[in-house]
Design a protein around this motif. Structure first.
Motif, PDB file in Angstrom:
ATOM      1  N   SER A 143    -108.894  28.930 -47.361  1.00  0.00           N
ATOM      2  CA  SER A 143    -107.848  29.174 -46.749  1.00  0.00           C
ATOM      3  C   SER A 143    -108.509  30.125 -45.088  1.00  0.00           C
ATOM      4  O   SER A 143    -107.674  29.802 -43.993  1.00  0.00           O
ATOM      5  CB  SER A 143    -107.003  30.956 -46.928  1.00  0.00           C
ATOM      6  N   ILE A 144    -109.613  30.673 -45.283  1.00  0.00           N
ATOM      7  CA  ILE A 144    -110.408  31.374 -44.031  1.00  0.00           C
ATOM      8  C   ILE A 144    -110.820  30.287 -43.176  1.00  0.00           C
ATOM      9  O   ILE A 144    -110.433  30.340 -41.642  1.00  0.00           O
ATOM     10  CB  ILE A 144    -111.480  32.240 -44.348  1.00  0.00           C
ATOM     11  N   TRP A 145    -111.008  29.170 -43.570  1.00  0.00           N
ATOM     12  CA  TRP A 145    -111.974  28.153 -42.596  1.00  0.00           C
ATOM     13  C   TRP A 145    -110.662  27.095 -41.650  1.00  0.00           C
ATOM     14  O   TRP A 145    -110.937  26.657 -40.784  1.00  0.00           O
ATOM     15  CB  TRP A 145    -112.815  27.469 -43.125  1.00  0.00           C
ATOM     16  N   ALA A 156    -108.887  32.688 -57.425  1.00  0.00           N
ATOM     17  CA  ALA A 156    -108.071  33.392 -56.740  1.00  0.00           C
ATOM     18  C   ALA A 156    -109.290  33.531 -55.369  1.00  0.00           C
ATOM     19  O   ALA A 156    -108.540  33.233 -53.964  1.00  0.00           O
ATOM     20  CB  ALA A 156    -108.060  34.593 -56.762  1.00  0.00           C
ATOM     21  N   LEU A 157    -110.917  33.761 -56.030  1.00  0.00           N
ATOM     22  CA  LEU A 157    -111.604  33.796 -54.429  1.00  0.00           C
ATOM     23  C   LEU A 157    -111.626  32.707 -53.638  1.00  0.00           C
ATOM     24  O   LEU A 157    -112.377  32.465 -52.881  1.00  0.00           O
ATOM     25  CB  LEU A 157    -113.169  34.267 -55.288  1.00  0.00           C
ATOM     26  N   GLU A 158    -112.096  31.431 -54.757  1.00  0.00           N
ATOM     27  CA  GLU A 158    -112.559  30.352 -54.106  1.00  0.00           C
ATOM     28  C   GLU A 158    -110.817  29.929 -52.955  1.00  0.00           C
ATOM     29  O   GLU A 158    -111.120  29.677 -52.094  1.00  0.00           O
ATOM     30  CB  GLU A 158    -112.289  29.195 -54.951  1.00  0.00           C
ATOM     31  N   GLU A 159    -110.104  30.102 -53.132  1.00  0.00           N
ATOM     32  CA  GLU A 159    -108.327  29.620 -52.532  1.00  0.00           C
ATOM     33  C   GLU A 159    -108.333  30.635 -51.121  1.00  0.00           C
ATOM     34  O   GLU A 159    -107.796  30.366 -50.086  1.00  0.00           O
ATOM     35  CB  GLU A 159    -107.816  29.299 -53.610  1.00  0.00           C
ATOM     36  N   ALA A 160    -108.865  31.928 -51.680  1.00  0.00           N
ATOM     37  CA  ALA A 160    -109.045  33.005 -50.667  1.00  0.00           C
ATOM     38  C   ALA A 160    -109.934  32.942 -49.906  1.00  0.00           C
ATOM     39  O   ALA A 160    -109.731  32.212 -48.312  1.00  0.00           O
ATOM     40  CB  ALA A 160    -109.614  34.522 -50.820  1.00  0.00           C
TER      41      ALA A 160
END
Length: 166
Positions: free
Chosen positions: A163-165, A156-160
């Motif tokens: 998506s920021i970049w 979940a952290l990796e996907e979040a």
């Protein structure tokens, strides 16, 4: 898209029901399992072609011819099916005790030792589980399947952050 999928499903189910009422031979109607499987495959091919709209006039002609040739067998199968469905019905409302009748004589209701309420067992004799036992069992099942909370949190952290970049 959802409406068309529902319509396609309804169309396929109505075709299957119609064809099943006509092509209703059973395995014991054939001399070998191979012949029966060929029959089932032929019926399935016809259903798929009707659903997809492929060669419909020719298939409808085959169905009509089959109905004429096997009218008696089709009626017998439909009668057998209707008798079988009526055998399970009774005049007793659902959920109430209906004594079994064998040879015109009502059989006695089976007697046993009932489980008192609160004994920790349900009607099938299985033990009730409290909330903690269910939670532990679910955690064990998840771990046995290879799932862990840490992996889910990391993903979940990796996907979040990914998506920021973007």
């Amino acid at each position: 898209m959802v409406v068309s999928a529902a319509n396609a499903f309804a169309k396929e189910m109505s075709i299957r029901k119609r064809i099943a009422g006509i092509y209703n031979k059973r395995e014991d109607d054939f001399s070998s399992l191979r012949e029966y499987n060929d029959y089932l495959e032929e019926v399935e091919d016809m259903i798929i072609n009707l659903v997809e709209g492929i060669n419909v006039p020719a298939i409808e002609a085959r169905i009509s011819e089959y109905q004429r040739e096997n009218a008696e067998q089709i009626m017998n199968a439909q009668a057998r099916k209707s008798c079988g469905s009526q055998a399970g019905t009774s005049n007793v409302p659902q959920g109430q005790y209906a004594p079994a009748v064998a040879g015109g004589i009502a059989q006695p209701r089976p007697m046993g030792i009932p489980n008192p309420l609160g004994s920790g067992h349900d009607m099938m004799g299985l033990e009730y589980e409290d909330e903690e036992t269910r939670r532990i069992r679910a955690e064990k099942a998840a771990r046995a399947g290879g799932w862990s909370f840490e992996i889910s949190k990391k993903r979940a952290l990796e996907e979040a952050f990914a998506s920021i970049w973007v």
